[in-house]
Write an enzyme that holds these catalytic residues in place. Sequence first.
Site, short mmCIF file in Angstrom:
data_model
loop_
_atom_site.label_atom_id
_atom_site.label_comp_id
_atom_site.label_asym_id
_atom_site.label_seq_id
_atom_site.Cartn_x
_atom_site.Cartn_y
_atom_site.Cartn_z
N ASP A 105 0.79 -0.99 0.15
CA ASP A 105 -0.01 0.25 -0.04
C ASP A 105 0.94 1.70 -0.01
O ASP A 105 1.69 0.67 -0.48
CB ASP A 105 -0.82 0.04 1.39
CG ASP A 105 -2.10 0.83 0.82
OD1 ASP A 105 -2.39 1.89 0.94
OD2 ASP A 105 -3.77 -0.24 0.97
N HIS A 115 -2.42 3.15 -4.18
CA HIS A 115 -2.20 2.80 -3.12
C HIS A 115 -0.92 2.61 -3.76
O HIS A 115 -0.56 1.54 -3.34
CB HIS A 115 -2.79 1.34 -2.90
CG HIS A 115 -3.95 2.32 -2.20
ND1 HIS A 115 -4.70 2.78 -0.84
CD2 HIS A 115 -5.33 2.25 -2.15
CE1 HIS A 115 -5.54 2.72 -0.19
NE2 HIS A 115 -6.10 2.45 -1.83
N GLU A 158 -10.17 2.68 -5.05
CA GLU A 158 -9.67 4.29 -4.20
C GLU A 158 -8.12 4.82 -5.54
O GLU A 158 -7.35 4.98 -5.24
CB GLU A 158 -9.35 3.82 -3.24
CG GLU A 158 -10.60 4.30 -2.62
CD GLU A 158 -10.15 3.89 -1.19
OE1 GLU A 158 -11.16 4.48 -0.61
OE2 GLU A 158 -9.25 3.72 -0.48
#
Length: 632
Positions: free
Chosen positions: A200, A274, A351
């Site tokens: 991440d 990410h 995202e």
Amino acid sequence: MRLLLFTALLLLTSASYAQQPVHLIPEPVSVQTQAGHFALTKATTIAYSRPESATLAALLAQQLAGQTSFTLTSKAVLVAPANAIFLVLNSLPDARLGREGYKLSSGPKGITISANQSAGLFYGAQTLLQLLPVERTQPGSLKTATLLIPAVKIVDYPRFGWRGVMLDVSRSFFPKADVMRYIDELAQLKINTLHWHLTDDNGWRIEIKSLPRLTSVGAWRVPRDGHFGERPNPKPGEAATYGGFYTQEEVREIVRYAQARNITIVPEVDVPGHSMAILAAYPELSCSKDTSVRVNPGTQFAEWYGNGSFKMLIDNTLNPSDEAVYTFLDKVFGEIAALFPGQYIHAGGDECYHGYWAKDPGCQALMKREGMTKVEELQGYFMGRVEQIINAKGKKFMGWDEILEGGTVSPSATVMSWRGMKGGIEAAKNGHDVVMSPSTFAYLDYMQSDPTLEPRIYASLRLKTCYNFEPVPADVDSTRILGGQGNLWTEQAPTMGHVEYMSFPRAWALAEVFWTPRNRRDWAGFIPRMETQMQRAEQANINYARAAYDPIVTTVLADNKLTVMLDSEIPGSDIYYSIDDTMPGRYSPRYSQPLLIPEGNVTLRVVTYRNGKPSGRQLTLKRDELVKRAPK
């Protein structure tokens, strides 16, 4: 005289144990209690019918030794011996049991666990461990000379094939021993999948030998404490000393450890968003090619607008128009595929901010070449390319529900639905297999109780809500729903002790959702079994939360009158309160109907009791705080 005393004590404990209810999590398909018990002693043996069960027999002996004073021997036999735990692989499969089901029968002569496959024997053994008496003294005392296991007949098999928990090791790093400890705790609940979130913005956690900067740079960040998302930025020249990664040998060891406990590890590499840890090591893979990017220590690097949209202040996305990105990912997924024998690799896809793509000439040229009209379609293109890479490694592609955006992933892609159930429903109707892990039911990092009593997180998820999770929506082909998963993000979980606190008892509830037939689930019945599990956790030094016992306060403001309603998740709790600046307790007023809170400098204090004893934490709220809670 000593023999008479021993006999008397044994009879007393026999009577006591015989009266104890059978409390198991998850609740089996069928439990029939019988008269009598099995007396487990240090002379008991673990027998098995086939050589392939020898490893499981040794593991069961190890688990029993950890819970008792006994070190039992194991051996292969043809027929069940006396005073034994007998592990039997069925010569003729029982169609009801499938791969993971089992039968367990205990009585005065012994215990038999039978199953079609080793997975079923393992789960039968985990049930046996929960049949041990809860109250046990230290090894070597008279009371542990014999452990009385109730006589029961159990038939059991899972509702879902995917029973998962996700552990994020990027935001907080946990060493190998911690991961193994967590695997043990999950396996005892018949969880069979550990989704391992390895990468991440906050750290890259797995050795990739062909790309050494991923761990020499991407695995480390500057040390920071305080609330995640509000931490100071790295200072110029500040050393990155927090972090770590798993070597490939450590990964193999963890995978083997999990396999022995019937857990498949699904690795996740989260792309194309990410990816800040990747870009700290290889900045040329982004559109911005920003060489100042560092592994993020928990600073605010995005603006969130409350409707799900956001803007990244730092570029954390891979460049979908750069062929070097796909060459990079081919190396990554190639090495990962060789380490994990499971059929899935999770590639994230969630995202992803498209703002840097929209300004990039290479991305614009790609859109024109592919006939794209919206920048969001680049996400679909990217995930389609990633799917091809993963499939070429002999693995199945899985991602969060955003992988559906752009419409270019194949029907063979498996979707993990986290933004509620909607994405999973859409995916199932379009022919995708689905794992349901909606934040509304399954996000274990959310607060468990009143926001004034828990470390601050942006949302709440109570135990009862977890227990009421139904993974199969109406009007959806149930065969498309592989199962469900609880997800634990670790922004605010820096230690394994706090991971346990956030996981349990909510993971106990989810384990029952994933295993137990829907018609066997019962909230009121779960509570005493949960309380027994809490006692077992105490003995095993496993942390857990008692947040479900805390009082619940809701308010209504109408006609300038403030009314307060008090409740508890635990049925039968007594709720006591005060508004006169006294400490509440069982001598205070007992709540029975909504309270009208007078005007002025008034403070409401509330506590809960169960069976005459304090159970939850005290909740203290001033009048103006109560007013703010009232719906507008």
